[in-house]
Design an enzyme around this catalytic site. Structure first.
Site, mmCIF file in Angstrom:
data_model
loop_
_atom_site.group_PDB
_atom_site.id
_atom_site.type_symbol
_atom_site.label_atom_id
_atom_site.label_comp_id
_atom_site.label_asym_id
_atom_site.label_seq_id
_atom_site.Cartn_x
_atom_site.Cartn_y
_atom_site.Cartn_z
ATOM 1 N N VAL A 115 2.960 5.769 7.597
ATOM 2 C CA VAL A 115 2.598 4.641 7.486
ATOM 3 C C VAL A 115 1.719 3.943 6.552
ATOM 4 O O VAL A 115 0.436 4.278 7.078
ATOM 5 C CB VAL A 115 2.868 2.969 8.442
ATOM 6 C CG1 VAL A 115 2.574 1.813 8.244
ATOM 7 C CG2 VAL A 115 3.761 3.600 9.182
ATOM 8 N N PRO A 116 1.299 3.746 5.507
ATOM 9 C CA PRO A 116 0.171 3.390 4.386
ATOM 10 C C PRO A 116 -0.524 2.591 4.674
ATOM 11 O O PRO A 116 -0.444 1.418 3.902
ATOM 12 C CB PRO A 116 0.808 3.513 2.870
ATOM 13 C CG PRO A 116 2.286 3.468 2.742
ATOM 14 C CD PRO A 116 2.688 3.601 4.527
ATOM 15 N N CYS A 117 -1.336 2.128 5.566
ATOM 16 C CA CYS A 117 -2.143 0.934 6.312
ATOM 17 C C CYS A 117 -3.338 0.436 5.040
ATOM 18 O O CYS A 117 -3.467 -0.806 4.819
ATOM 19 C CB CYS A 117 -2.572 0.808 6.828
ATOM 20 S SG CYS A 117 -2.990 2.139 8.030
ATOM 21 N N HIS A 118 -3.603 2.023 4.020
ATOM 22 C CA HIS A 118 -3.965 1.746 3.052
ATOM 23 C C HIS A 118 -3.799 1.165 2.047
ATOM 24 O O HIS A 118 -4.743 0.199 0.929
ATOM 25 C CB HIS A 118 -4.577 2.507 2.584
ATOM 26 C CG HIS A 118 -4.049 3.908 1.654
ATOM 27 N ND1 HIS A 118 -2.646 4.502 2.400
ATOM 28 C CD2 HIS A 118 -3.832 3.932 0.314
ATOM 29 C CE1 HIS A 118 -1.949 5.099 1.817
ATOM 30 N NE2 HIS A 118 -2.795 4.479 0.665
ATOM 31 N N ARG A 119 -2.459 0.519 1.664
ATOM 32 C CA ARG A 119 -2.271 0.021 0.759
ATOM 33 C C ARG A 119 -2.277 -1.669 1.274
ATOM 34 O O ARG A 119 -1.658 -2.249 -0.055
ATOM 35 C CB ARG A 119 -0.326 -0.042 0.172
ATOM 36 C CG ARG A 119 -0.429 1.866 -0.398
ATOM 37 C CD ARG A 119 1.075 2.488 -0.215
ATOM 38 N NE ARG A 119 0.721 3.827 -0.871
ATOM 39 C CZ ARG A 119 1.914 4.166 -0.486
ATOM 40 N NH1 ARG A 119 3.279 4.092 -0.046
ATOM 41 N NH2 ARG A 119 1.579 6.487 -0.884
#
Length: 155
Positions: free
Chosen positions: A80-84
């Site tokens: 889950v790429p929360c940096h996006r």
């Protein structure tokens, strides 16, 4: 009897509690239904694109703060790429003063986005071509769900 002080609020560059092993403390529980919805939406953001806490909140009929709290609890990174997900100001420095771009967490987020091809002008994301709006997020999640259903039928 003395007065109790209210706990200090965490700023955008302050990290969550660190465990004895040196890792970040994550919830000791499964994600809530709301958090699962946030994570599914975050997974729908394509590599090289970003969305804002506000756009995610709009698509979820929620608040940006609630989205941010769910992201802070994300136990599934990097799947889950929360940096996006970034602040709506598109300014990863966020606030002026001591919370500026020098914060290690913000620098790490910026570096991850740059590695995916997101371009910056100073501390701001360069142009709307990298942005995914609330409407686009809803469409992407629907496409993702359709793809998962098709994949399930093939097996």
């Amino acid at each position: 009897m003395g007065h109790r002080r209210a706990p200090k609020r965490m700023g955008p560059c302050m990290s969550p509690p660190v465990t004895a092993e040196g890792g970040v403390s994550k919830p000791n529980r499964p994600p809530t239904a709301y958090e699962q919805r946030v994570y599914e939406m975050c997974k729908a953001i394509p590599k090289g694109k970003v969305s804002t806490y506000g756009d995610m909140a709009k698509a979820l009929s929620s608040s940006a703060r609630a989205v941010g709290q769910a992201m802070r609890r994300n136990p599934f990174a990097p799947v889950v790429p929360c940096h996006r997900v970034v602040a709506s100001s598109l300014d990863l420095g966020g606030f002026s003063g001591s919370w500026g771009i020098s914060c290690a967490n913000v620098q790490r987020k910026k570096a991850m986005l740059q590695a995916e091809g997101v371009q910056f002008l100073g501390d701001k994301i360069l142009g709307s071509k990298f942005m995914v709006t609330a409407e686009n997020l809803t469409q992407l999640v629907q496409q993702q769900q359709q793809q998962q259903q098709q994949d399930g039928k093939q097996h």
